[in-house]
Each structure stands twice: as C-alpha cells, then as structure tokens.
Motif scaffolding. Sequence first.
Motif, mmCIF file in Angstrom:
data_model
loop_
_atom_site.group_PDB
_atom_site.id
_atom_site.type_symbol
_atom_site.label_atom_id
_atom_site.label_comp_id
_atom_site.label_asym_id
_atom_site.label_seq_id
_atom_site.Cartn_x
_atom_site.Cartn_y
_atom_site.Cartn_z
ATOM 1 N N GLN A 47 -26.033 15.562 -6.725
ATOM 2 C CA GLN A 47 -26.509 14.486 -5.897
ATOM 3 C C GLN A 47 -27.082 15.032 -4.788
ATOM 4 O O GLN A 47 -28.096 14.557 -4.092
ATOM 5 C CB GLN A 47 -25.679 13.314 -5.729
ATOM 6 C CG GLN A 47 -25.343 12.538 -7.041
ATOM 7 C CD GLN A 47 -26.612 11.848 -7.669
ATOM 8 O OE1 GLN A 47 -27.332 11.137 -7.097
ATOM 9 N NE2 GLN A 47 -26.679 12.144 -8.794
ATOM 10 N N LYS A 196 -26.075 8.321 -9.446
ATOM 11 C CA LYS A 196 -26.356 7.307 -8.333
ATOM 12 C C LYS A 196 -25.804 6.160 -8.743
ATOM 13 O O LYS A 196 -25.218 5.498 -7.934
ATOM 14 C CB LYS A 196 -27.816 7.061 -8.267
ATOM 15 C CG LYS A 196 -28.685 8.112 -7.732
ATOM 16 C CD LYS A 196 -28.618 8.063 -6.275
ATOM 17 C CE LYS A 196 -29.336 9.135 -5.726
ATOM 18 N NZ LYS A 196 -28.906 9.461 -4.188
ATOM 19 N N GLN A 201 -23.963 3.996 -5.463
ATOM 20 C CA GLN A 201 -25.436 3.993 -4.425
ATOM 21 C C GLN A 201 -26.290 3.064 -5.051
ATOM 22 O O GLN A 201 -27.171 2.772 -4.347
ATOM 23 C CB GLN A 201 -25.653 5.673 -4.596
ATOM 24 C CG GLN A 201 -24.932 6.368 -3.715
ATOM 25 C CD GLN A 201 -25.449 7.792 -3.434
ATOM 26 O OE1 GLN A 201 -26.617 7.915 -3.025
ATOM 27 N NE2 GLN A 201 -24.698 8.808 -4.058
#
Length: 284
Positions: A47, A196, A201
């Motif tokens: 990420q 994600k 997130q």
Amino acid sequence: MIGAVFLPSILISLAGSLSELNDRLLLLVNSLAGRSWLFDSVVAFFQDNDLAKAGVIGCCFLAAWYGGKTANGTIDKRKILMATLVAAVFVIGTTKVLSHTIFLPRPAVESRKIYHLEGDQLVLMKRVPLRIPLDESSQKDHRDLLSGDVQANDLGSFPSDHAGFFIAIPLGIWLASRRLGWIAVGWTGSVILMGKMSSGQHTPLDIAAGAAVAVAEVSIIQFAARRQLNRLLDKASGWTLRYSALSSAMVFAVAFEMASTLVHVRAFLGLLSAVRRNVLLGMG
C-alpha cells in the motif's frame, strides 16, 4: 397516492440493506487484519510503496503501448491508451471533488466515537468494530487517531480515488490488450483494493463508487476518442512512432506518475496555484 407514501419507506429500507451489506463485507475483509504481523506488514508494504503497488500496472501499460504487431496495430493501441490517460485525469478529479463534498469518514475513523452535525445537534455516528493491523504504519495511525489527530483526507473517503484511478488505467489496458488487461485488473483488485479494505481505509461501497466513476468516464472518453478525438489521436499516435526515443521518455514519465497516483502532478498544480495567489495577484 399509496405509491407516493410507500416509495420513501422502500428507499430507506434499500439504503439500510445496502449499508448493512457494506458493513458485513468490510468486516469480512478486515477480519484478515490484526492476526499476523508479517501479513499486515506485507499488505502495508504494497500500500505504501509506489513501485510495489503500481509497478505491475505500469509494466502492463508499457507492454500494451509497445505490443502492436504492425504499425497500424500499434497506433490503435496507443490511441486507446492515450484516451485512457485523459479519462484517468477526469476520474481522479471527479472522485476528489466528490470526496471533498460528501462527509463520510474512513472506516478506521468510524471505529472511534465521533459525532457529526445534523441540523443544530451533534449526533453520535455508528461505530465500526474494526481490527487494527499490526504493522508499524497502521499502529502509528491508530495512536494518532486515539490522540485526536485526524487528517482532513480521512474525513472524505467516498468515493475512493484509488479505486477510480487504478480501475480506469487497467480498464484502458484491457481495451488495448485483453491478456495484459486481466493481469492489471487482477492486481488492482487483489492487492491494491483488498489492501485498502483490510486495513480499514475504504469500505466496499467506497470502492464500488470509485469503480463506477471510472467505468463511466473511461467509456465516455473512449467513445469520444473514436468520434470527435479520432483525428487528433491519430496524429499523436503517428508522432510517437516518428519520434520513438522522445515518446519513450515521455511514456516512462507517465508510467512513473501513474505509480504515484498523479501525486507529483497535483503538487505541481498546487505550486502554480500558490504562485498565482501569492505572486501574480499580489502584483495586481
């Protein structure tokens, strides 16, 4: 009359069901986090590291760019890919504007006790019972969140600009080369977007909304490329064949910037805006 009465209740019910499904899918993916330091650290690496995150997509883009077996085949592929780059800029712009307009914090923020303003009252938002990844970056972000340090970017996660951008590019690659496109799409879904969600997130709804923006705008730009922009793209593609060394250098810069989600371009535009605000307007 009856339909007018029941329609709002039906919409509310559908919204509630969608929200519940969104939460369940998020918690299912997030259940992978917080169990293994090694797993969480690998996810965080892909990420946070631009090359690891988007290097595969950049390689697929370059392979499609140079993958034509004939001059006409190469021109056709490059027209598609150039239109894709234009679409990606529109996608990132659209998702940024929407995320700054719609107040929807990241799941990691919603895991804490927070309030939002409804009319003239503060209302407690629903808390999301997320697992916190064990990698250093996630733990630091969690400590900052506990101390009340919330970034402005964390308050607008809908739609996901990562999903929009990193689906737009692989979709264009897929239009130019099915084999390379499937690789790029698979990498985006399994590495970038799953990461994600597992780290809290973005929610599946954030991802789906970003993907919808990408599909819509790539489709519109590609349609325009075959109609109104066809002659311009023909000239541009021919130029890349005549000046292959210069165009190769430019494509490298484009692939490099794709890996960082246009962050350097946005920083440059921010500098131009600051110059205009502090220098040019000040001179006036």
